[in-house]
Scaffold this active site. Structure first.
Site, PDB file in Angstrom:
ATOM      1  N   HIS A 181       0.852  -1.109  -0.173  1.00 23.06           N
ATOM      2  CA  HIS A 181      -0.017   0.070  -0.071  1.00 23.06           C
ATOM      3  C   HIS A 181       0.771   1.102  -0.016  1.00 23.06           C
ATOM      4  CE1 HIS A 181       0.375  -0.109   4.534  1.00 23.06           C
ATOM      5  NE2 HIS A 181       0.301   0.972   4.407  1.00 23.06           N
ATOM      6  N   ASP A 207      -0.029  -7.507   1.427  1.00 19.62           N
ATOM      7  CA  ASP A 207       0.826  -6.137   1.626  1.00 19.62           C
ATOM      8  C   ASP A 207       2.067  -6.227   1.708  1.00 19.62           C
ATOM      9  OD1 ASP A 207       0.119  -3.423   1.806  1.00 19.62           O
ATOM     10  OD2 ASP A 207       0.164  -3.377   3.909  1.00 19.62           O
ATOM     11  N   GLY A 218       3.124   6.597   8.339  1.00 24.49           N
ATOM     12  CA  GLY A 218       4.700   6.808   7.750  1.00 24.49           C
ATOM     13  C   GLY A 218       5.488   5.738   8.383  1.00 24.49           C
ATOM     14  N   ASN A 219       5.064   4.909   9.577  1.00 23.84           N
ATOM     15  CA  ASN A 219       5.627   3.684   9.896  1.00 23.84           C
ATOM     16  C   ASN A 219       5.431   2.405   8.978  1.00 23.84           C
ATOM     17  OD1 ASN A 219       5.429   4.620  13.219  1.00 23.84           O
ATOM     18  ND2 ASN A 219       7.150   3.568  12.525  1.00 23.84           N
ATOM     19  N   SER A 220       4.377   2.475   7.968  1.00 23.03           N
ATOM     20  CA  SER A 220       4.184   1.419   7.061  1.00 23.03           C
ATOM     21  C   SER A 220       5.445   1.256   6.280  1.00 23.03           C
ATOM     22  CB  SER A 220       3.025   1.936   6.321  1.00 23.03           C
ATOM     23  OG  SER A 220       1.948   2.268   6.950  1.00 23.03           O
ATOM     24  N   THR A 245       2.798  -2.651   9.371  1.00 25.54           N
ATOM     25  CA  THR A 245       1.797  -2.224   8.187  1.00 25.54           C
ATOM     26  C   THR A 245       0.510  -1.508   8.775  1.00 25.54           C
ATOM     27  OG1 THR A 245       0.435  -3.724   6.703  1.00 25.54           O
ATOM     28  CG2 THR A 245       0.595  -4.414   8.724  1.00 25.54           C
ATOM     29  N   ALA A 246      -0.013  -1.748  10.116  1.00 24.36           N
ATOM     30  CA  ALA A 246      -0.758  -0.937  10.368  1.00 24.36           C
ATOM     31  C   ALA A 246      -1.201  -0.767  12.129  1.00 24.36           C
ATOM     32  CB  ALA A 246      -2.409  -1.659   9.843  1.00 24.36           C
ATOM     33  N   LEU A 260      -7.079 -25.645  -1.724  1.00 25.05           N
ATOM     34  CA  LEU A 260      -7.513 -26.976  -1.303  1.00 25.05           C
ATOM     35  C   LEU A 260      -8.846 -27.377  -2.371  1.00 25.05           C
ATOM     36  CD1 LEU A 260      -8.240 -26.958   2.563  1.00 25.05           C
ATOM     37  CD2 LEU A 260      -7.081 -28.511   1.263  1.00 25.05           C
ATOM     38  N   GLY A 261      -9.457 -26.337  -2.730  1.00 23.13           N
ATOM     39  CA  GLY A 261     -10.326 -26.717  -3.915  1.00 23.13           C
ATOM     40  C   GLY A 261     -11.813 -27.018  -3.379  1.00 23.13           C
TER      41      GLY A 261
END
Length: 475
Positions: A125, A155, A227-229, A245-246, A287-288
């Site tokens: 992101h 991400d 800004g830490n992302s 990330t968040a 897995l399907g």
């Protein structure tokens, strides 16, 4: 038709889009007036080098090694301004200097993981839709970055910088993290460079957060802000154990950090990076199966003591699940030792495994325990409409972004529709989400494709375009 649910019912601060540098003045100017103080302030005494013969503990030596590996990632995106007046020749003559484009800038963080190759790990992101990515190193150098690849659903993004004398962070084993371990977050919050915050691991394997992708987060109370992302979460040995990330905050980003930060485990990031380096994309296994959540009534009917697990409703022919002997009516209660409380939990575990990996499934069949092992097969990344039905010619279908699935949406997405094609003539457009169809029930791309083994006499699609529902009859 019910409207598309809001994708983010809770604000996720420090996350998506980075931090716009110009906004920093708003926060810095919000200062209180200080009253004059007449009392003399005593000089602050220096901390002793040792206490009772033991050195005072400090993170400084570790940070001296780790901080040069954390960089600032600045992105620019050219956005065309949509103004109806620009279509008027008279208006353009009167105002020829009015800009028809603007540049959006954002700031995030990144971590150098390979000094010789110049590889930098960051969040998807942070660099999503960027036209230009610049990386500023800890020593002040700024270089243009090259995009290697990214994976929206975890991400994770990988970029390369052409620079020498780089410092890389060694990747630690995030599976060894325990609740209570000390960790340090390094990044560029609110545009401030090289900021360090510390805390502990509050939880591991955190999932079930609406609006995010595949989830196996490290939760920490180390402050993570806009800004830490893409920045580093390191252990006390200076090893990279997570990518910040968040920050979860029900009151929104303006309420400040409340000690609920999320980081992507380094082991997951390592698996994604390996695929991005080799293939430029991430290929996942499947897995399907299709599954649904259990209700108390269904659980009682199946002889189960609690409504927990993923109830298998369909097993696709030729899938790993079919080869393993999984049947409709089976209830998966754990996979690879991880508890499965819902169909979404099973899907999340499945999506985090690479192609060819084996899932050890603990199931309940007719109320009795049973263990099966299923090998994940490669899932198709896209399906062409003409391979399904002539009425879909010109359209290409992909699985929904995982963020939509975590928000409770199922179906497939239209990634492309060729101009003048049969699908376009019927009104199908790129970006449409197909949620239901007369072809039968489906939950993802695999079951969507499987439903076209017998073509229906009439093909009707219920779609969502943006937040607007609609029905299309394909001709």
């Amino acid at each position: 038709m019910r409207p598309l649910p809001t994708l983010l019912t809770l604000a996720l601060a420090a996350a998506f889009g980075g931090f716009v540098a110009s906004a920093i003045n708003v926060h810095l100017d919000n200062r209180a007036e200080a009253a004059p103080v007449s009392l003399a302030i005593p000089a602050t005494a220096a901390l002793p080098a040792s206490v009772a013969g033991q050195a005072v503990p400090s993170l400084a030596p570790m940070l001296d090694r780790a901080m040069p590996a954390v960089v600032s990632v600045n992105t620019k995106q050219v956005v065309r301004v949509r103004n109806p007046y620009f279509n008027d020749p008279f208006f353009r003559r009167l105002f020829p200097e009015v800009p028809q484009e603007r540049i959006n800038e954002s700031l995030g963080s990144g971590v150098i993981i390979d000094a010789s190759a110049g590889l930098v790990l960051t969040n998807h992101h942070v660099i999503d839709n960027a036209d230009d990515v610049q990386v500023t190193l800890a020593d002040g150098r700024t270089v243009k970055a090259e995009f290697i690849g990214s994976d929206r659903d975890t991400d994770i993004a990988l970029i390369r910088i052409p620079a020498d004398k780089l410092t890389a962070l060694p990747l630690g084993n995030s599976d060894q993290l325990r609740v209570g371990d000390f960790v340090v977050a390094i990044g560029n919050p609110f545009g401030f460079s090289q900021t360090v915050t510390s805390g502990i691991v509050s939880a591991v394997g955190r999932s079930g957060i609406r609006g995010l992708g595949y989830q196996n987060f490290i939760q920490t109370d180390a402050s993570i802000n806009p800004g830490n992302s893409g920045g580093a979460l390191v252990n006390l040995q200076g090893q990279l154990v997570g990518i910040n990330t968040a920050s979860f905050n029900p009151q929104g980003s303006m309420a400040g950090n409340i000690g609920l930060g999320l980081a992507i485990p380094s082991n997951l990031a390592r698996d994604v990076v390996d695929q991005l380096v080799k293939h430029g994309v991430v290929v996942r296994g499947t897995l399907g199966v299709e599954a649904q959540n259990l209700t108390q009534q269904i659980a009682q009917g199946l002889g189960l003591s609690e409504a927990r697990g993923a109830l298998v409703t369909r097993v696709l022919a030729g899938s790993g699940a079919a080869a393993a002997g999984l049947r409709p009516g089976d209830v998966v209660v754990s996979a690879n030792g991880q508890r499965v409380d819902s169909a979404q939990a099973l899907h999340n575990i499945e999506g985090l495994q690479p192609v060819g990996s084996v899932l050890s499934l603990d199931i309940r069949r007719d109320g009795k325990p049973l263990q099966l092992k299923a090998t994940l097969k490669e899932q198709a990344r896209a399906v062409s409409g003409d391979a399904l039905d002539p009425r879909l010619t010109g359209a290409t279908f992909i699985d929904l972004p995982e963020s939509l699935r975590q928000a409770g949406i199922s179906g497939v997405q239209v990634s492309e529709v060729k101009r003048g094609s049969r699908a376009a003539t019927s009104g199908l457009a790129a970006g449409d989400v197909i949620m239901e169809a007369s072809v039968g029930e489906f939950a993802d791309l695999a079951s969507w494709r499987a439903n076209f083994q017998q073509r229906p006499p009439q093909l009707v699609l219920r779609i969502m375009r943006g937040n607007t529902p609609g029905v299309l009859v394909m001709r």
